[in-house]
Motif scaffolding. Structure first.
Motif, short mmCIF file in Angstrom:
data_model
loop_
_atom_site.label_atom_id
_atom_site.label_comp_id
_atom_site.label_asym_id
_atom_site.label_seq_id
_atom_site.Cartn_x
_atom_site.Cartn_y
_atom_site.Cartn_z
N LEU A 66 -11.42 2.99 -11.45
CA LEU A 66 -11.26 1.53 -11.48
C LEU A 66 -10.91 1.06 -12.89
O LEU A 66 -9.90 0.40 -13.11
N MET A 112 -10.82 2.62 -4.59
CA MET A 112 -12.26 2.53 -4.37
C MET A 112 -12.91 3.88 -4.08
O MET A 112 -14.11 4.04 -4.27
N GLU A 113 -12.10 4.86 -3.63
CA GLU A 113 -12.64 6.18 -3.33
C GLU A 113 -13.07 6.91 -4.61
O GLU A 113 -13.93 7.79 -4.57
N ILE A 143 -14.13 -2.41 0.77
CA ILE A 143 -14.39 -3.15 -0.47
C ILE A 143 -13.06 -3.42 -1.18
O ILE A 143 -12.21 -2.53 -1.28
N PHE A 168 -11.50 -5.34 -4.72
CA PHE A 168 -11.63 -6.08 -5.98
C PHE A 168 -10.24 -6.61 -6.33
O PHE A 168 -9.28 -5.83 -6.39
N TRP A 180 -16.68 2.28 1.27
CA TRP A 180 -15.69 1.95 0.22
C TRP A 180 -14.36 1.53 0.83
O TRP A 180 -13.57 0.85 0.19
N ILE A 226 -3.46 -8.00 -9.40
CA ILE A 226 -3.90 -6.60 -9.25
C ILE A 226 -5.00 -6.53 -8.20
O ILE A 226 -5.92 -7.36 -8.20
N VAL A 227 -4.89 -5.58 -7.30
CA VAL A 227 -5.88 -5.40 -6.23
C VAL A 227 -6.28 -3.93 -6.16
O VAL A 227 -5.41 -3.06 -6.08
N PHE A 228 -7.58 -3.68 -6.23
CA PHE A 228 -8.10 -2.32 -5.98
C PHE A 228 -8.86 -2.38 -4.67
O PHE A 228 -9.77 -3.21 -4.51
N CYS A 229 -8.51 -1.51 -3.76
CA CYS A 229 -9.14 -1.60 -2.45
C CYS A 229 -9.44 -0.21 -1.91
O CYS A 229 -9.19 0.81 -2.55
N GLY A 230 -10.04 -0.19 -0.69
CA GLY A 230 -10.20 1.05 0.02
C GLY A 230 -9.03 1.15 0.99
O GLY A 230 -8.04 1.83 0.72
N SER A 231 -9.13 0.42 2.08
CA SER A 231 -8.05 0.37 3.05
C SER A 231 -7.05 -0.73 2.70
O SER A 231 -7.45 -1.84 2.33
N TRP A 276 -3.77 -10.02 -14.37
CA TRP A 276 -4.91 -9.54 -13.57
C TRP A 276 -4.99 -10.28 -12.23
O TRP A 276 -5.60 -9.79 -11.27
N HIS A 277 -4.42 -11.46 -12.17
CA HIS A 277 -4.42 -12.19 -10.89
C HIS A 277 -3.72 -11.38 -9.80
O HIS A 277 -3.99 -11.56 -8.61
N PRO A 309 -14.58 5.99 -8.06
CA PRO A 309 -15.15 4.92 -8.89
C PRO A 309 -14.72 4.97 -10.36
O PRO A 309 -14.51 3.94 -10.98
N LEU A 331 -7.10 -0.02 -14.51
CA LEU A 331 -6.88 -1.33 -15.09
C LEU A 331 -6.39 -1.19 -16.54
O LEU A 331 -5.43 -1.87 -16.96
N PHE A 359 2.46 -7.93 -6.31
CA PHE A 359 1.06 -7.52 -6.42
C PHE A 359 1.01 -5.99 -6.51
O PHE A 359 1.70 -5.29 -5.77
N VAL A 393 -1.23 -2.94 -5.68
CA VAL A 393 -2.36 -2.69 -4.79
C VAL A 393 -2.64 -1.19 -4.75
O VAL A 393 -1.81 -0.42 -4.28
#
Lengths: 179, 179
Positions: free
Chosen positions: B95, B89-90, A114, A116, A111, B114-119, B111-112, B92, B99, B83, B85
């Motif tokens: 998410l 992702m850790e 990843i 999004f 994860w 917005i970033v969901f990430c791990g690292s 929504w352009h 689920p 949002l 943005f 960020v």
């Protein structure tokens, strides 16, 4: 270690086949994949059905895996830092489904790796594999255009037609039997 | 236009207050916020309750908004590319909730952006606002440490204690009445 960002839709997940199969299941009509060459993705199916499918519960979760993607990505991870970057934010339902899909079909991807997002302009990497001109165009690193029906007429990019091409372009070996 | 990446948890969403309030609601015990200074975030509540809350349905969706964040972010968007960020992702479940939370409290953020990430190492930007050393440490641009109880003893960063400090540090004016 160079960093690769890999798109999901039409690169790892075969959305084109999924559209066509879903249409056949609901309408009993089998579309000819060859006839989709050069057709914008949203117009692959009549009456805005693509846009409806993209917003349907379960659509992303049940997409078929593009052959070779699992084996080649696993091999790439030995040589590169691999991030999966999907423009998922436009379709809120897809967030959970895409994560579950990745966990099922690519359990070896952490994860941590990843992402999004909405726009991919925020991503910093050395290599991008994507089927969309709009994502590759602004990317400063090496751009690999993964062939999809909607992009067959684009000539400005280094093109990869399948995951064997990706392996060859990025210098990783995958036993033929595994691809 | 310079790009700012803004963290959600403990920068836009007041998770510390949310932990403390949730604990009071379930256990009838009101924790002293001052006593949490320098305490790692996961240990704010006893018995691993923070980790349980982070995995509970509805927790992120119902987090309170940190005062001033809406007004200052709106003002920043006139001068910067902004943005959001979040290392989502850790968790689920978070998410969709994150949002929805953004759409409710920050409807002016597309929504352009917005970033969901791990690292967060994958993010390219000029300025990062975050409460975590682990996110700021690898960031090449200007690093603003947003004060949270767990980071009060860190001395290596340009510190912002609240959104008024952010506005001042980044040169935007927000009418006092709005913050």
């Amino acid at each position: 270690m160079a960093r690769i960002v890999i798109d999901m839709d039409n690169v790892m997940a075969d959305l084109t086949a999924h559209y066509v199969n879903s249409y056949e299941a609901s309408h009993g009509i089998k579309l000819d994949l060859q006839a989709l060459h050069g057709v914008p993705e949203g117009e692959v199916l009549p009456e805005g059905l693509v846009h409806k499918l993209l917003r349907s519960a379960g659509f992303f979760r049940t997409a078929p895996v593009i052959p070779g993607s699992q084996e080649v990505i696993k091999a790439l991870m030995e040589k590169y830092e691999v991030f999966i970057v999907s423009a998922a934010m436009e379709f809120p339902l897809s967030l959970k489904e895409k994560l579950e899909w990745l966990n099922e079909h690519f359990p070896f991807i952490s994860w941590h790796n990843i992402v999004f997002c909405g726009s991919k302009t925020i991503v910093e990497a050395d290599i991008m594999i994507d089927d969309y001109d709009k994502n590759l165009r602004h990317f400063k690193g090496r751009q690999l255009l993964f062939t999809a029906p909607h992009n067959v007429h684009l000539a400005d990019y280094e093109r990869v037609n399948n995951w064997e091409d990706v392996a060859a372009a990025l210098g990783v070996e995958v036993p033929a039997a595994r691809v």
